[in-house]
Scaffold this motif. Sequence first.
Motif, PDB file in Angstrom:
ATOM      1  N   ASN A  74       0.862  -1.177   0.000  1.00 55.76           N
ATOM      2  CA  ASN A  74       0.000   0.000   0.000  1.00 55.76           C
ATOM      3  C   ASN A  74       0.899   1.228   0.000  1.00 55.76           C
ATOM      4  N   ASP A  96      -2.203   4.427  -3.406  1.00 56.70           N
ATOM      5  CA  ASP A  96      -3.530   4.178  -2.847  1.00 56.70           C
ATOM      6  C   ASP A  96      -4.166   5.446  -2.283  1.00 56.70           C
ATOM      7  N   VAL A 115      -6.203   2.318   4.233  1.00 53.84           N
ATOM      8  CA  VAL A 115      -5.693   1.569   3.079  1.00 53.84           C
ATOM      9  C   VAL A 115      -5.382   0.128   3.452  1.00 53.84           C
TER      10      VAL A 115
END
Length: 225
Positions: A74, A96, A115
């Motif tokens: 992420n 993200d 996230v």
Amino acid sequence: MKILLVEDDANLREVTQRSLEKERYVVEIAADYRTALQKIEDYDYDCILLDIMLPDGSGLDLLEKLKKMHKRENVIILSAKDSIEDKVLGLDLGADDYLPKPFHLVELNARIKSVIRRHQQGGENSIKYGNIEIFPDKYGVTVAGKKIELNRKEYDILVYFMNRPGRLVNKNTLAESVWGDHIDQVDNFDFIYAQIKNLRKRLKEAGATPELKAVYGFGYKMVVE
């Protein structure tokens, strides 16, 4: 949870690192493009906090490298460049989220949790496997609906395996993810064996259906028999 903070501003880097460590994250840092690239090539992270403007390169180039390596970290971009073009390009390259500087540390923590929840927990507020349920926002664990107490590393190890059910995990990979990349300097993994042993005992006593199985010569995996 293991985070890589890529930030060239020493003061912001230190303040952010301290704040995230208080939230029980394992935090590694990189002050430039070269160090960041080496770390993402050698290690895996749950989340990368990425500054765009680095002294020896661009954070957007690092995003492209991640994409080419087919890594699934992420990524949240942290940048003083708050233009629409940068946001769109960063998101197109696989980021993200995008958080402009200056930012509040409370908001950064919320973005990280968001996230990770989307990617590792399927958007749910808890992680379930067998009759074990983890509530990351509260650092809580229940077995068959009853709360159990774990120390910090036992909890971190359990979260790691609950996010990877049935997957065989090398002990080196586990150590790096839970203790950080300075684990390379240790002589043996006795401390891991001790934490795993204690965790397995606590889960068994609580009646957990998932079990941490040792795979001789390699590592461990969590399975439901």
